[in-house]
Design a protein around this motif. Sequence first.
Motif, PDB file in Angstrom:
ATOM      1  N   ASP A 213       0.871  -1.174   0.000  1.00 25.90           N
ATOM      2  CA  ASP A 213       0.000   0.000   0.000  1.00 25.90           C
ATOM      3  C   ASP A 213       0.901   1.215   0.000  1.00 25.90           C
ATOM      4  N   ASP A 214       0.419   2.324  -0.562  1.00 24.93           N
ATOM      5  CA  ASP A 214       1.324   3.456  -0.777  1.00 24.93           C
ATOM      6  C   ASP A 214       1.848   4.083   0.515  1.00 24.93           C
ATOM      7  N   ASP A 215       1.118   3.907   1.628  1.00 23.62           N
ATOM      8  CA  ASP A 215       1.626   4.454   2.886  1.00 23.62           C
ATOM      9  C   ASP A 215       2.622   3.522   3.571  1.00 23.62           C
ATOM     10  N   HIS A 216       2.865   2.363   2.967  1.00 19.40           N
ATOM     11  CA  HIS A 216       3.828   1.402   3.511  1.00 19.40           C
ATOM     12  C   HIS A 216       5.064   1.255   2.619  1.00 19.40           C
ATOM     13  N   VAL A 217       4.878   1.405   1.308  1.00 18.14           N
ATOM     14  CA  VAL A 217       6.019   1.232   0.379  1.00 18.14           C
ATOM     15  C   VAL A 217       6.433   2.537  -0.307  1.00 18.14           C
ATOM     16  N   GLY A 218       5.760   3.634   0.025  1.00 17.66           N
ATOM     17  CA  GLY A 218       5.975   4.879  -0.713  1.00 17.66           C
ATOM     18  C   GLY A 218       7.417   5.327  -0.832  1.00 17.66           C
ATOM     19  N   SER A 219       8.191   5.189   0.260  1.00 18.32           N
ATOM     20  CA  SER A 219       9.588   5.653   0.239  1.00 18.32           C
ATOM     21  C   SER A 219      10.598   4.519   0.083  1.00 18.32           C
ATOM     22  N   LEU A 220      10.116   3.329  -0.235  1.00 16.72           N
ATOM     23  CA  LEU A 220      11.026   2.184  -0.359  1.00 16.72           C
ATOM     24  C   LEU A 220      12.082   2.421  -1.432  1.00 16.72           C
ATOM     25  N   TYR A 221      11.680   2.928  -2.577  1.00 15.79           N
ATOM     26  CA  TYR A 221      12.621   3.176  -3.674  1.00 15.79           C
ATOM     27  C   TYR A 221      13.700   4.167  -3.230  1.00 15.79           C
TER      28      TYR A 221
ATOM     29  N   LYS B 178       5.599  -9.643  -5.729  1.00 13.75           N
ATOM     30  CA  LYS B 178       5.246  -9.538  -7.154  1.00 13.75           C
ATOM     31  C   LYS B 178       4.684  -8.163  -7.494  1.00 13.75           C
ATOM     32  N   TYR B 179       3.998  -7.550  -6.518  1.00 16.70           N
ATOM     33  CA  TYR B 179       3.457  -6.207  -6.737  1.00 16.70           C
ATOM     34  C   TYR B 179       4.523  -5.140  -6.496  1.00 16.70           C
ATOM     35  N   ILE B 180       5.337  -5.337  -5.468  1.00 14.35           N
ATOM     36  CA  ILE B 180       6.378  -4.357  -5.139  1.00 14.35           C
ATOM     37  C   ILE B 180       7.402  -4.251  -6.272  1.00 14.35           C
ATOM     38  N   SER B 181       7.722  -5.380  -6.888  1.00 15.59           N
ATOM     39  CA  SER B 181       8.720  -5.396  -7.969  1.00 15.59           C
ATOM     40  C   SER B 181       8.137  -5.007  -9.325  1.00 15.59           C
TER      41      SER B 181
ATOM     42  N   PRO C  59       8.907   0.586  -8.926  1.00 15.95           N
ATOM     43  CA  PRO C  59       9.140  -0.811  -8.524  1.00 15.95           C
ATOM     44  C   PRO C  59      10.505  -0.997  -7.865  1.00 15.95           C
ATOM     45  N   VAL C  60      10.547  -1.912  -6.909  1.00 15.20           N
ATOM     46  CA  VAL C  60      11.784  -2.246  -6.201  1.00 15.20           C
ATOM     47  C   VAL C  60      11.886  -3.768  -6.127  1.00 15.20           C
ATOM     48  N   LEU C  61      13.039  -4.300  -6.474  1.00 12.11           N
ATOM     49  CA  LEU C  61      13.238  -5.743  -6.407  1.00 12.11           C
ATOM     50  C   LEU C  61      13.347  -6.198  -4.955  1.00 12.11           C
ATOM     51  N   ILE C  62      12.738  -7.330  -4.670  1.00 16.01           N
ATOM     52  CA  ILE C  62      12.785  -7.903  -3.325  1.00 16.01           C
ATOM     53  C   ILE C  62      13.971  -8.854  -3.240  1.00 16.01           C
TER      54      ILE C  62
END
Length: 228
Positions: free
Chosen positions: A67-75, A94-97, A135-138
């Motif tokens: 969700d965007d409030d959980h992965v927003g700054s991952l990149y 699969k969604y994050i990547s 997208p960010v690879l896991i």
Amino acid sequence: MKIIELPIEYEFNRQKNYIYPSLIIVNKELTLVDTGYTNFLTLIESEILKNGYGVNNLKNIIITHYDDDHVGSLYEFKEKYPWITIIASEIESKYISGELKAERLVQAEELLENMSNEDIEFGKWFIQQLKNLKPVLINKKVNDGDVILDNECRVVATPGHTSGHISLYFPRLKSIITGDAAVKENHELVIANPQFCLNVEKAEQSLIKIKNLKAENYYCYHGGKFTL
């Protein structure tokens, strides 16, 4: 070993809001759980520093769900600290990547078709927010029951809010990091935003599952720490 909640204050629709990412310290190595919205990197860095830790010691980031409030700054985190190991469930990875179209985006596009004129602008904005996520690879994919972080943390599958949502159980600390499997509301644990859960029935089962672990401390991403 300890868990520290990181209260992040931000404004949305002219209202003050908070989210509570978690910082896990195991053998002097830092693990961040969830990264807030896009451009929250400096806010989270500041909270980590306030607690006396250097962000250069960050070894892992665990994502509970896409969700965007959980992965927003991952990149942003991966760009700035490329050595960090990114951990997520097999399903959510699969969604994050970017391998698959995100469930939340599919849901948002379907909901847009029946939105009132009052809500449609927000719906369009939200869809664009999801589409803007990079997208960010896991690096490490986990499943229910896997033990990580020097055998101190057990991965608990808690589907419902999303299909691959995970929570994190720390038996020695009698603590659970819930993600959105539970939120603190009116001094009790409830499921987060049932109207947006992809499967409410599974979300209710997941809430019972983490309650049955008999933890004393629940670190909720929304609402903050709940102690029995």
